[in-house]
Design a protein around this motif. Structure first.
Motif, PDB file in Angstrom:
ATOM      1  N   GLU A 207      20.969 -32.937 -13.675  1.00 27.46           N
ATOM      2  CA  GLU A 207      20.424 -32.899 -12.327  1.00 27.46           C
ATOM      3  C   GLU A 207      19.521 -31.676 -12.204  1.00 27.46           C
ATOM      4  O   GLU A 207      19.711 -30.670 -12.903  1.00 27.46           O
ATOM      5  CB  GLU A 207      21.522 -32.873 -11.269  1.00 27.46           C
ATOM      6  N   LEU A 208      18.526 -31.772 -11.333  1.00 20.95           N
ATOM      7  CA  LEU A 208      17.622 -30.652 -11.104  1.00 20.95           C
ATOM      8  C   LEU A 208      18.286 -29.617 -10.206  1.00 20.95           C
ATOM      9  O   LEU A 208      19.088 -29.952  -9.328  1.00 20.95           O
ATOM     10  CB  LEU A 208      16.329 -31.135 -10.462  1.00 20.95           C
ATOM     11  N   THR A 209      17.953 -28.347 -10.416  1.00 21.51           N
ATOM     12  CA  THR A 209      18.433 -27.253  -9.582  1.00 21.51           C
ATOM     13  C   THR A 209      17.228 -26.450  -9.091  1.00 21.51           C
ATOM     14  O   THR A 209      16.177 -26.437  -9.738  1.00 21.51           O
ATOM     15  CB  THR A 209      19.383 -26.329 -10.359  1.00 21.51           C
ATOM     16  N   PRO A 210      17.339 -25.796  -7.945  1.00 18.53           N
ATOM     17  CA  PRO A 210      16.171 -25.113  -7.374  1.00 18.53           C
ATOM     18  C   PRO A 210      15.742 -23.882  -8.177  1.00 18.53           C
ATOM     19  O   PRO A 210      16.575 -23.170  -8.745  1.00 18.53           O
ATOM     20  CB  PRO A 210      16.636 -24.731  -5.970  1.00 18.53           C
ATOM     21  N   THR A 211      14.454 -23.655  -8.221  1.00 16.29           N
ATOM     22  CA  THR A 211      13.845 -22.464  -8.819  1.00 16.29           C
ATOM     23  C   THR A 211      12.661 -22.085  -7.940  1.00 16.29           C
ATOM     24  O   THR A 211      12.393 -22.721  -6.920  1.00 16.29           O
ATOM     25  CB  THR A 211      13.332 -22.743 -10.243  1.00 16.29           C
ATOM     26  N   LYS A 212      11.908 -21.089  -8.360  1.00 17.97           N
ATOM     27  CA  LYS A 212      10.707 -20.713  -7.612  1.00 17.97           C
ATOM     28  C   LYS A 212       9.654 -21.811  -7.653  1.00 17.97           C
ATOM     29  O   LYS A 212       8.726 -21.835  -6.838  1.00 17.97           O
ATOM     30  CB  LYS A 212      10.123 -19.408  -8.154  1.00 17.97           C
ATOM     31  N   PHE A 213       9.795 -22.748  -8.619  1.00 17.76           N
ATOM     32  CA  PHE A 213       8.832 -23.837  -8.753  1.00 17.76           C
ATOM     33  C   PHE A 213       9.230 -25.077  -7.963  1.00 17.76           C
ATOM     34  O   PHE A 213       8.415 -25.981  -7.767  1.00 17.76           O
ATOM     35  CB  PHE A 213       8.689 -24.244 -10.223  1.00 17.76           C
ATOM     36  N   LEU A 214      10.504 -25.149  -7.538  1.00 13.23           N
ATOM     37  CA  LEU A 214      11.012 -26.371  -6.921  1.00 13.23           C
ATOM     38  C   LEU A 214      12.167 -26.006  -6.002  1.00 13.23           C
ATOM     39  O   LEU A 214      13.147 -25.402  -6.443  1.00 13.23           O
ATOM     40  CB  LEU A 214      11.486 -27.339  -8.007  1.00 13.23           C
ATOM     41  N   THR A 215      12.069 -26.375  -4.722  1.00 15.50           N
ATOM     42  CA  THR A 215      13.110 -25.997  -3.759  1.00 15.50           C
ATOM     43  C   THR A 215      14.185 -27.076  -3.672  1.00 15.50           C
ATOM     44  O   THR A 215      13.985 -28.223  -4.096  1.00 15.50           O
ATOM     45  CB  THR A 215      12.507 -25.786  -2.360  1.00 15.50           C
ATOM     46  N   GLN A 216      15.304 -26.700  -3.070  1.00 20.04           N
ATOM     47  CA  GLN A 216      16.371 -27.674  -2.866  1.00 20.04           C
ATOM     48  C   GLN A 216      15.911 -28.786  -1.931  1.00 20.04           C
ATOM     49  O   GLN A 216      16.290 -29.946  -2.106  1.00 20.04           O
ATOM     50  CB  GLN A 216      17.616 -26.989  -2.288  1.00 20.04           C
ATOM     51  N   ASN A 217      15.077 -28.441  -0.948  1.00 25.50           N
ATOM     52  CA  ASN A 217      14.554 -29.483  -0.055  1.00 25.50           C
ATOM     53  C   ASN A 217      13.725 -30.512  -0.821  1.00 25.50           C
ATOM     54  O   ASN A 217      13.803 -31.720  -0.553  1.00 25.50           O
ATOM     55  CB  ASN A 217      13.696 -28.860   1.050  1.00 25.50           C
ATOM     56  N   GLU A 218      12.932 -30.054  -1.777  1.00 25.82           N
ATOM     57  CA  GLU A 218      12.130 -30.986  -2.576  1.00 25.82           C
ATOM     58  C   GLU A 218      13.024 -31.875  -3.427  1.00 25.82           C
ATOM     59  O   GLU A 218      12.774 -33.082  -3.581  1.00 25.82           O
ATOM     60  CB  GLU A 218      11.149 -30.206  -3.454  1.00 25.82           C
ATOM     61  N   ILE A 219      14.069 -31.288  -3.988  1.00 27.37           N
ATOM     62  CA  ILE A 219      15.012 -32.074  -4.794  1.00 27.37           C
ATOM     63  C   ILE A 219      15.716 -33.106  -3.921  1.00 27.37           C
ATOM     64  O   ILE A 219      15.850 -34.282  -4.292  1.00 27.37           O
ATOM     65  CB  ILE A 219      16.033 -31.150  -5.482  1.00 27.37           C
ATOM     66  N   ASP A 220      16.164 -32.684  -2.744  1.00 31.21           N
ATOM     67  CA  ASP A 220      16.861 -33.607  -1.843  1.00 31.21           C
ATOM     68  C   ASP A 220      15.935 -34.718  -1.354  1.00 31.21           C
ATOM     69  O   ASP A 220      16.370 -35.865  -1.162  1.00 31.21           O
ATOM     70  CB  ASP A 220      17.440 -32.843  -0.655  1.00 31.21           C
ATOM     71  N   ALA A 221      14.667 -34.388  -1.150  1.00 36.65           N
ATOM     72  CA  ALA A 221      13.705 -35.418  -0.737  1.00 36.65           C
ATOM     73  C   ALA A 221      13.507 -36.443  -1.854  1.00 36.65           C
ATOM     74  O   ALA A 221      13.377 -37.646  -1.596  1.00 36.65           O
ATOM     75  CB  ALA A 221      12.373 -34.774  -0.362  1.00 36.65           C
ATOM     76  N   ALA A 222      13.488 -35.969  -3.101  1.00 42.07           N
ATOM     77  CA  ALA A 222      13.394 -36.895  -4.240  1.00 42.07           C
ATOM     78  C   ALA A 222      14.621 -37.800  -4.299  1.00 42.07           C
ATOM     79  O   ALA A 222      14.519 -39.000  -4.591  1.00 42.07           O
ATOM     80  CB  ALA A 222      13.231 -36.120  -5.540  1.00 42.07           C
ATOM     81  N   LYS A 223      15.775 -37.235  -3.991  1.00 39.34           N
ATOM     82  CA  LYS A 223      17.012 -38.023  -4.026  1.00 39.34           C
ATOM     83  C   LYS A 223      17.066 -39.057  -2.904  1.00 39.34           C
ATOM     84  O   LYS A 223      17.855 -40.004  -2.979  1.00 39.34           O
ATOM     85  CB  LYS A 223      18.222 -37.089  -3.929  1.00 39.34           C
ATOM     86  N   ALA A 224      16.237 -38.883  -1.871  1.00 41.21           N
ATOM     87  CA  ALA A 224      16.213 -39.850  -0.772  1.00 41.21           C
ATOM     88  C   ALA A 224      15.569 -41.169  -1.177  1.00 41.21           C
ATOM     89  O   ALA A 224      15.712 -42.177  -0.484  1.00 41.21           O
ATOM     90  CB  ALA A 224      15.462 -39.255   0.423  1.00 41.21           C
ATOM     91  N   VAL A 225      14.858 -41.172  -2.310  1.00 37.35           N
ATOM     92  CA  VAL A 225      14.228 -42.394  -2.809  1.00 37.35           C
ATOM     93  C   VAL A 225      15.239 -43.141  -3.678  1.00 37.35           C
ATOM     94  O   VAL A 225      15.744 -42.601  -4.665  1.00 37.35           O
ATOM     95  CB  VAL A 225      12.966 -42.068  -3.632  1.00 37.35           C
ATOM     96  N   ARG A 226      15.527 -44.376  -3.319  1.00 41.32           N
ATOM     97  CA  ARG A 226      16.486 -45.185  -4.065  1.00 41.32           C
ATOM     98  C   ARG A 226      15.834 -46.503  -4.476  1.00 41.32           C
ATOM     99  O   ARG A 226      15.086 -47.104  -3.706  1.00 41.32           O
ATOM    100  CB  ARG A 226      17.733 -45.486  -3.225  1.00 41.32           C
TER     101      ARG A 226
END
Length: 671
Positions: A555-574
């Motif tokens: 699973e992806l984890t947040p870094t300076k290149f990618l926020t948790q909000n961006e990861i969660d938004a990606a997870k909203a796509v099913r």
């Protein structure tokens, strides 16, 4: 592109190309020396998988980073050193016993038995370490497909089906033993499709293979290697179709033969045809004899205009009656429209160990990615990247083609979600080469990113795994998929023993890495085929088919290149089904988590002042905490016009799109 391999790899490539159906390796090798091999070359022939130091970098080229933490990881099969950035490794499911050779002892009888089943009648001149490697290849993991809570993992020996309802605790449901390589898989409703290319494939999925051909007369070994195996009426090379209504007990319902077998295949869904699906078949191996399959010819087009070279095959599959599946067309996608010559494309000349090489005709596609929503397909076709119009899926038409002297073997492709870019991969070395060493150019064995406009491809830039890898790690660009982060073009990609790299190509001229995972080499003394064949995002997680080890889940984890909000938004796509080469258009829900991802991106790019970012964050948080009360939704709606106004003057097209899409969500957010 069928050139003869070097002395060092002659035995290996001859065996692999004939018995494993991957003669693309020949396309990336040099002609043999006319004089007897020097002592060093003779040593290489005894052990062609021995480490081979990279030559000096060509002038003007740069190589990989030796200071990256991935460069010097400890070796091992299940105990190798690991490192990552922005990726959490959840689990490794080891290969099922059915898909393991079961020994690493070169003298174990299983080695000779496996080689015999592959039709190798005389292994006396193949070094024992190489015999072990070839035997292990018969059980290599390959590509992935997904449906609901099920993951389908191809293998040269069959298919494994996993339950991924809990990705961190995925479990094996069943192993379908059905040898024949390469085991490329796709799934549609109750049907599972599987590519078969090797000559040990049988119509009945039997494991007994076929009797080895008689040993050639003395002095005729070279000629024997050139000949395909003796014709067999029970041999199968093509696309198998299974009914998976009972997921634990797949039943073969059809087996469609093709002249070159199926190295890969692509599921094609016609939006205007609900009764049928189509399969584009890419064959890269030798052409079988007409005695085995009528109508097959491997002649040059000037000798036989019906040659099985210079084409793909299209299979039509009636969904309600898959047993009636058959080849309905064989499009000549390489034809010269002006002259009618079938061999109308070539690679334009490429690179090799001795420098530049002469142009060679393109006679095969390795992989084709279709994007039905825009009516186009991107074909990675050995010597060229091609663009196809697939509005009529039975008769795809080439609309553009490109080549590149820095590309050795065009392997696979991905579209950006908006269809404005295409990422092509270059499998320099055929997957069996160490191609990420410090002195390997970062333009070779890389991704090439093209802009796509009005049916024309234009080169933007290259992207290659930045970390240096060792001499015993097969490493080159391989299969990947989009990660559905809104407002960005992101691809997760496998690099064999280079591990996994996640690339942002939103600006195609400036791609960069945002996350990675890597292990040390399997063997520090010998190059053993291993690492990640595919790395795909599916419903919130990354799944990687590890060739030698099994199945990885991340699973992806947040870094300076990618926020948790961006990861969660990606997870909203099913999605309910995923065959990566049948690319689906990503649609994001109008949820506030997607809005928060856009706000993070606008903050990162400084597209809005800090005070406006803070106001947006506060308003969105208030709406969430109040469970979408009308007054809070009204405030969000009032913010939309100013965002639209800012979009009109944004500094970049990406920010303009983000501002517009954010405004649309704030007008009518959903729960």
């Amino acid at each position: 592109m069928n050139r003869v391999p070097t002395v060092a790899l002659r035995v290996a490539v001859a065996a692999i190309s004939l018995f494993f159906g991957v003669n693309r390796l020949q396309a990336q090798a040099q002609k043999p020396a006319s004089s007897p091999p020097a002592p060093a070359a003779a040593e290489e022939e005894r052990n062609p998988f021995a480490p081979e130091p990279a030559p000096a970098l060509p002038a003007g080229m740069t190589g990989s980073d030796v200071n990256d933490p991935r460069a010097k990881l400890a070796p091992g099969l299940y105990d190798a050193g690991e490192t990552s950035l922005g990726i959490k490794h959840l689990t490794l499911l080891k290969k099922p016993d059915a898909f393991q050779l079961g020994t690493d002892d070169t003298d174990n009888p299983k080695v000779q038995k496996t080689l015999g089943l592959l039709g190798m009648s005389d292994t006396s001149k193949i070094p024992k370490p190489m015999q072990l490697v070839l035997a292990q290849l018969a059980f290599a993991n390959s590509d992935l497909a997904f449906q609901g809570n099920h993951l389908f993992q191809g293998n040269f020996y069959g298919v494994s089906i996993f339950d991924i309802s809990n990705p961190a605790n995925a479990t094996l449901l069943t192993s379908l033993v059905c040898p024949g390589g390469q085991g490329d898989v796709s799934v549609y409703k109750n049907l599972l499709f599987m590519s078969v290319e090797m000559p040990n494939g049988r119509l009945d999925c039997g494991t007994q293979g076929f009797p080895p051909d008689p040993a050639p007369p003395a002095g005729d070994a070279k000629e024997q290697r050139r000949r395909p195996p003796a014709a067999q009426q029970d041999r199968f090379r093509g696309v198998r179709i299974f009914d998976i209504s009972d997921i634990k007990n797949p039943k073969q319902v059809a087996a469609v033969q093709t002249c070159r077998g199926s190295h890969t295949h692509t599921l094609v869904i016609d939006p205007n045809d609900k009764d049928n699906v189509y399969i584009y078949v890419s064959g890269t191996s030798f052409v079988r004899q007409p005695e085995e399959l009528a109508g097959c010819s491997g002649e040059a087009p000037d000798k036989d205009p019906n040659t099985a070279l210079f084409r793909i095959d299209v299979i039509k599959v009636p969904v309600a009656a898959p047993q009636e599946a058959k080849v309905v067309s064989s499009p000549r996608v390489f034809i010269d429209p002006r002259t009618g010559a079938l061999n109308g494309l070539n690679n334009g000349g490429t690179h090799g160990k001795k420098g530049s090489e002469k142009p060679a005709d393109t006679n095969q596609c390795h992989d084709i990615t279709v994007y039905s929503a825009i009516g186009l397909a991107a074909g990675a076709c050995s010597g060229n990247g091609i663009l196809l119009d697939i509005k009529d899926p039975v008769n795809p038409k080439r609309v553009d083609a490109v080549n590149d002297p820095n590309y050795s073997y065009w392997h696979s492709a991905s579209f950006s979600n908006d269809g404005s870019k295409v990422v092509f991969t270059d499998e320099w070395g055929g997957g069996l080469g160490a191609r990420c060493r410090p002195n390997d150019p970062n333009k070779w064995g890389a991704d090439a990113i093209f802009r796509l406009k009005d049916g024309k491809l234009s080169f933007a830039n290259y992207y290659k795994l930045p970390a240096a890898q060792s001499d015993t790690e097969n490493c080159v660009a391989h299969n990947g998929s989009l990660v559905p982060v809104p407002g960005r073009d992101i691809e997760v990609q496998a690099w064999y023993q280079g591990g996994i790299s996640v690339m942002d190509f939103t600006d195609p001229a400036k791609p960069f890495e945002i996350a990675y995972f890597d292990r040390g080499p399997i063997d520090p003394k010998m190059l053993v085929l291993g690492g990640d064949w595919s790395a795909y995002w599916y419903n919130g997680h990354i799944y990687a088919s590890e060739i030698a080890r099994g199945l990885d889940v991340f699973e992806l984890t947040p870094t300076k290149f990618l926020t948790q909000n961006e990861i969660d938004a990606a997870k909203a796509v099913r999605v309910t089904e995923l065959n990566v080469q049948n690319q689906q258009k990503i649609e994001w829900p109008a949820q506030l988590i997607v809005a928060k991802a856009y706000v993070d991106q606008l903050s990162r790019s400084q597209a809005l002042p800090a005070n406006r970012i803070a106001d947006l964050q506060k308003a969105i948080q208030k709406a969430e905490s109040s469970h979408m009360e009308k007054k809070d939704l009204a405030k969000l709606k009032r913010m939309a016009p100013s965002l639209e106004k800012s979009a009109a003057s944004a500094k970049s097209p990406a920010d303009a799109t983000r501002l517009h899409d954010l405004a649309e969500i704030l007008k009518h957010p959903s729960a």
